[in-house]
Design a protein around this motif. Structure first.
Motif, PDB file in Angstrom:
ATOM      1  N   LEU A 245       0.833  -1.212   0.000  1.00  0.00           N
ATOM      2  CA  LEU A 245       0.000   0.000   0.000  1.00  0.00           C
ATOM      3  C   LEU A 245       0.862   1.255   0.000  1.00  0.00           C
ATOM      4  O   LEU A 245       0.469   2.283  -0.545  1.00  0.00           O
ATOM      5  CB  LEU A 245      -0.922  -0.025   1.233  1.00  0.00           C
TER       6      LEU A 245
ATOM      7  N   GLN B 197      -8.050   4.158  -3.239  1.00  0.00           N
ATOM      8  CA  GLN B 197      -7.935   4.853  -1.940  1.00  0.00           C
ATOM      9  C   GLN B 197      -9.005   5.929  -1.828  1.00  0.00           C
ATOM     10  O   GLN B 197      -9.641   6.086  -0.780  1.00  0.00           O
ATOM     11  CB  GLN B 197      -6.544   5.485  -1.804  1.00  0.00           C
TER      12      GLN B 197
ATOM     13  N   PHE C 190     -12.402   4.238  -1.298  1.00  0.00           N
ATOM     14  CA  PHE C 190     -12.539   3.719   0.065  1.00  0.00           C
ATOM     15  C   PHE C 190     -12.830   4.863   1.034  1.00  0.00           C
ATOM     16  O   PHE C 190     -13.682   4.749   1.920  1.00  0.00           O
ATOM     17  CB  PHE C 190     -11.253   2.979   0.496  1.00  0.00           C
TER      18      PHE C 190
ATOM     19  N   ALA D 255     -15.355   2.957   3.575  1.00  0.00           N
ATOM     20  CA  ALA D 255     -15.003   1.538   3.483  1.00  0.00           C
ATOM     21  C   ALA D 255     -13.883   1.166   4.446  1.00  0.00           C
ATOM     22  O   ALA D 255     -13.213   0.162   4.262  1.00  0.00           O
ATOM     23  CB  ALA D 255     -14.613   1.207   2.049  1.00  0.00           C
ATOM     24  N   ALA D 256     -13.660   1.985   5.466  1.00  0.00           N
ATOM     25  CA  ALA D 256     -12.685   1.648   6.507  1.00  0.00           C
ATOM     26  C   ALA D 256     -13.213   2.146   7.836  1.00  0.00           C
ATOM     27  O   ALA D 256     -13.774   3.235   7.909  1.00  0.00           O
ATOM     28  CB  ALA D 256     -11.333   2.301   6.232  1.00  0.00           C
TER      29      ALA D 256
ATOM     30  N   GLY E  80      -9.424   0.453  10.202  1.00  0.00           N
ATOM     31  CA  GLY E  80      -8.351   0.653   9.237  1.00  0.00           C
ATOM     32  C   GLY E  80      -7.340  -0.462   9.162  1.00  0.00           C
ATOM     33  O   GLY E  80      -6.435  -0.429   8.322  1.00  0.00           O
TER      34      GLY E  80
ATOM     35  N   CYS F 111      -7.623  -3.760   8.432  1.00  0.00           N
ATOM     36  CA  CYS F 111      -7.702  -4.667   7.286  1.00  0.00           C
ATOM     37  C   CYS F 111      -7.539  -3.917   5.981  1.00  0.00           C
ATOM     38  O   CYS F 111      -7.411  -4.522   4.921  1.00  0.00           O
ATOM     39  CB  CYS F 111      -9.044  -5.419   7.281  1.00  0.00           C
ATOM     40  N   THR F 112      -7.594  -2.577   6.037  1.00  0.00           N
ATOM     41  CA  THR F 112      -7.659  -1.744   4.829  1.00  0.00           C
ATOM     42  C   THR F 112      -6.462  -1.934   3.894  1.00  0.00           C
ATOM     43  O   THR F 112      -6.662  -2.077   2.678  1.00  0.00           O
ATOM     44  CB  THR F 112      -7.829  -0.266   5.232  1.00  0.00           C
ATOM     45  N   PRO F 113      -5.216  -1.947   4.389  1.00  0.00           N
ATOM     46  CA  PRO F 113      -4.106  -2.144   3.451  1.00  0.00           C
ATOM     47  C   PRO F 113      -4.235  -3.447   2.667  1.00  0.00           C
ATOM     48  O   PRO F 113      -4.033  -3.456   1.438  1.00  0.00           O
ATOM     49  CB  PRO F 113      -2.870  -2.173   4.361  1.00  0.00           C
TER      50      PRO F 113
ATOM     51  N   LEU G  13      -7.129  -3.166   0.127  1.00  0.00           N
ATOM     52  CA  LEU G  13      -6.787  -2.318  -1.019  1.00  0.00           C
ATOM     53  C   LEU G  13      -5.867  -3.071  -1.981  1.00  0.00           C
ATOM     54  O   LEU G  13      -6.018  -2.970  -3.206  1.00  0.00           O
ATOM     55  CB  LEU G  13      -6.114  -1.027  -0.530  1.00  0.00           C
TER      56      LEU G  13
END
Lengths: 158, 521
Positions: free
Chosen positions: A77, A90, A93, A98-99, A102, A104-106, A109
């Motif tokens: 990321l 990004q 999201f 969508a976060a 945060g 799990c976000t990396p 993405l």
């Protein structure tokens, strides 16, 4: 312990280092290169928080032996922004909530980027399939799926 | 989309709710989508050591001998920590508010009470070295009988889980073994009811499973202080807990929290900070202690299991006239926060309904399971599951629409609640009406016209005469068979004999065989 020399491309930059046998890619990225965008969640390939791209394909860095990326391109990321500009994923999201925590976000993405890079106009089912190895415990999956679809359509119209 | 019914909350604070209903960007969103939000584990400190904890492989055992000599000689090991090294090894979380007795060691000394309980901490140069050394610690166990069921734990002769509470129940006000709620006279209520329905409900433990596991990094700072990066959801609570366990003034510690990778209640128990700080104190180096996923599941606390019996008296016209509840909260081997969950639960009875006779007994029970803790609405959620299942069964029993049945029994503004507080801003009736409307669920005109702000108070505001009860033998709670359990499609049976013998379970019932396994009529 014997060290093995290792060279690979990390977000477009050549890196060279020595690793202990058995070291996984997540440890190399986080502890040795200081790229903390991939996260540790389970160390067992169960959660997807450590997802990175190896030659454009999504992989779980916690289950990838460091030696296996010799000579290959690893993308995290940390590398997907273009200068100050957010990647369309990004942006989608952020705009689509969508976060939440945060964490799990990396991984989400990167899994989504692997999908859009090979299939710029995925169906909803293909998005669901692409992130099926990534666990989110806060926002629920709907905003994440919608954000990936929104990013795909914003790129199509751009 | 969003509809604000301010009229229902007219006596609440008068603000304009300028933000509600509008999209406002989170301030941490940019950090999240760029991967630059800093979690505790994203700090890298020079010379950092790593902790691996040796955990009990037994559910209940005396520790005869712990041999760490081989582990101490293992490569890369800087320190092995035992219970005797912890300044105040015994603690209970809510001692900070003078609630409960110290009952849980940071490291077990003479006994382990659940699988996964920490016994020895190994501090080494790398996590691998720590894990290899931890595997060399020899623990000699003498197995003890275990108890895993809340009702079994209360029977005479059950093994004592935690010697601080020899009867396996938390002690309230230094003398009561449970929380008791008495309002009116349920026995009279049952005697006058058209139907009495008694049911048993059970909820399993639920793991929070945040994607980020619990953990912390502690490092010596200047002036003898320690800086602590932590995943905690309760920063100052964790700081004060560490000050107590390590027997130091709280200004010894500089806690830095912030971004938490999911918590949901599973990061309030100060699981890792005391050992991380102690290891930093004993080695003079920064120390990281992060739970692996298996440790998060086994040592990290879940929402505790609950078993609940509800006995209701209901009239043919739909009024619930008596509700008796017996609830058992499985606290696991130690108290953590379950004692408080039980208090919350007792205050919640009998749910958001006005019932003239209410009788509640709620127990906080110790078993040889992983200690339980907070999770979203704990103390309430499991009980609400049981209450709302019961409401559907009661509606079915008397042949009434379940939405209308809830509206009829809903509490209204001005009603007296069972714990003797006046109900205000109740709005349950309106919630049910709106839910029915959105779901296109037809309800009759008279129920559409009911209001939480009408017809409450008056006689409903009175505290009913509540008999003082003589010490009476406990009657065993029961589980009745109902037609509801055999499928909602079956027509309601207006007058099923409440004591009918149970039919052999069909397909629908076998799913619940573990729940109904100990059914007594």
């Amino acid at each position: 312990m014997a060290k093995t020399p290792l060279q690979f491309r990390h977000n477009g930059r050549d890196v060279a280092l020595f690793v202990d046998g058995g070291t996984n890619l997540l440890v190399v990225l986080r502890e040795m290169l200081g790229d903390v965008t991939p996260k540790f969640g389970c160390g067992q390939g169960g959660c997807g928080a450590c997802t990175v791209l190896i030659d454009g394909e999504a992989h779980l860095s916690c289950l990838t032996l460091a030696e296996a990326v010799e000579g290959r391109a690893v993308e995290t990321l940390d590398g997907i922004k273009t200068g100050p500009n957010l990647h369309p994923l990004q942006r989608a999201f952020a705009e689509g909530f969508a976060a939440q925590c945060g964490y799990c976000t990396p991984g989400m993405l990167m899994a989504a980027k692997a999908l859009l890079d090979r299939n710029p106009q995925p169906s909803r089912e293909q998005v669901v399939e692409a992130i099926s190895g990534n666990i989110c415990r806060c926002t629920g999956y709907e905003p994440i799926i919608n954000a990936v679809l929104a990013a795909a359509s914003s790129r199509a119209s751009a | 989309m969003l509809e604000l019914r301010k009229d229902i909350f007219a006596d609440e604070r008068d603000d304009n709710l300028n933000e509600v209903g509008k999209g406002t960007q989170r301030q941490d969103m940019l950090g999240h989508v760029t991967g630059t939000s800093t979690y505790f584990n994203d700090h890298k400190l020079q010379g950092m050591l790593h902790v691996r904890v040796v955990r009990s492989t037994q559910s209940h055992a005396r520790l005869r001998r712990i041999d760490t000599s081989e582990a101490e000689r293992s490569e890369g090991v800087r320190r092995v920590i035992r219970g005797a090294d912890v300044p105040r090894n015994l603690n209970t979380l809510l001692s900070l508010i003078n609630f409960g007795k110290d009952d849980e060691p940071t490291l077990a000394v003479d006994k382990v009470r659940y699988r996964g309980e920490p016994i020895v901490a190994v501090v080494a140069e790398t996590l691998r070295a720590a894990a290899e050394a931890a595997a060399k610690v020899r623990v000699d166990y003498e197995s003890l009988p275990s108890v895993f069921d809340v009702e079994e734990a209360l029977k005479p002769g059950a093994p004592t889980v935690n010697e601080t509470y020899p009867k396996n129940t938390f002690t309230y006000h230094e003398r009561y073994d449970h929380q008791k709620l008495r309002f009116g006279d349920v026995e009279r209520g049952f005697a006058g009811a058209d139907h009495v329905l008694e049911q048993r409900y059970q909820m399993s433990p639920i793991e929070h499973a945040p994607v980020e596991t619990n953990g912390s990094i502690a490092a010596p700072d200047t002036n003898g202080r320690y800086v602590v990066y932590t995943s905690t959801q309760a920063l100052f609570f964790s700081l004060d807990t560490c000050a107590k366990i390590l027997d130091l003034p709280s200004n010894t510690f500089h806690f830095i929290g912030g971004t938490v990778g999911g918590g949901f209640g599973g990061k309030v128990d100060t699981l890792t900070e005391p050992l991380a700080i102690l290891a930093a104190m004993l080695t003079g180096r920064p120390v990281r202690y992060v739970l692996g996923r298996e440790e998060e599941m086994q040592f990290g606390p879940p929402r505790g299991a609950e078993r609940i019996y509800i006995k209701d008296g209901v009239m043919r016209d739909g009024r619930i006239v008596a509700r008796q509840i017996r609830g058992y909260f499985d606290s696991g081997a130690y108290t953590r926060l379950s004692s408080y969950a039980v208090v919350k639960c007792a205050a919640h009875l009998p749910g958001p309904y006005t019932i003239p006779n209410v009788h509640g007994d709620i127990y906080c029970v110790f078993t040889n399971r992983t200690p339980a803790t907070a999770m979203r609405g704990f103390g309430i959620t499991g009980m609400d599951f049981a209450l709302e299942c019961q409401m559907d069964k009661l509606a079915h029993l008397i042949g009434m629409d379940p939405m209308e049945f809830r509206i009829l029994n809903a509490y209204r503004d001005g009603d007296m609640k069972a714990h003797r507080r006046e109900a205000k801003n109740t709005a349950l009736i309106e919630c049910v009406q709106v839910a029915a409307e959105k779901a296109k669920w037809p309800i009759r005109e008279e129920f559409r016209r009911m209001s939480s702000r009408k017809d409450g108070g008056g006689a409903r505001a009175a505290v009913p005469s509540t008999p003082r009860e003589p010490a009476q033998p406990r009657s065993a709670p029961a589980q009745q068979r109902t037609s509801y359990d055999r499928g909602l499609s079956m027509p309601p049976q207006p007058d099923p004999p409440p004591q009918a013998p149970a039919p052999s379970p069909g397909h629908g019932a076998t799913r619940f065989s573990s729940v109904f396994g100990t059914r007594r009529r």
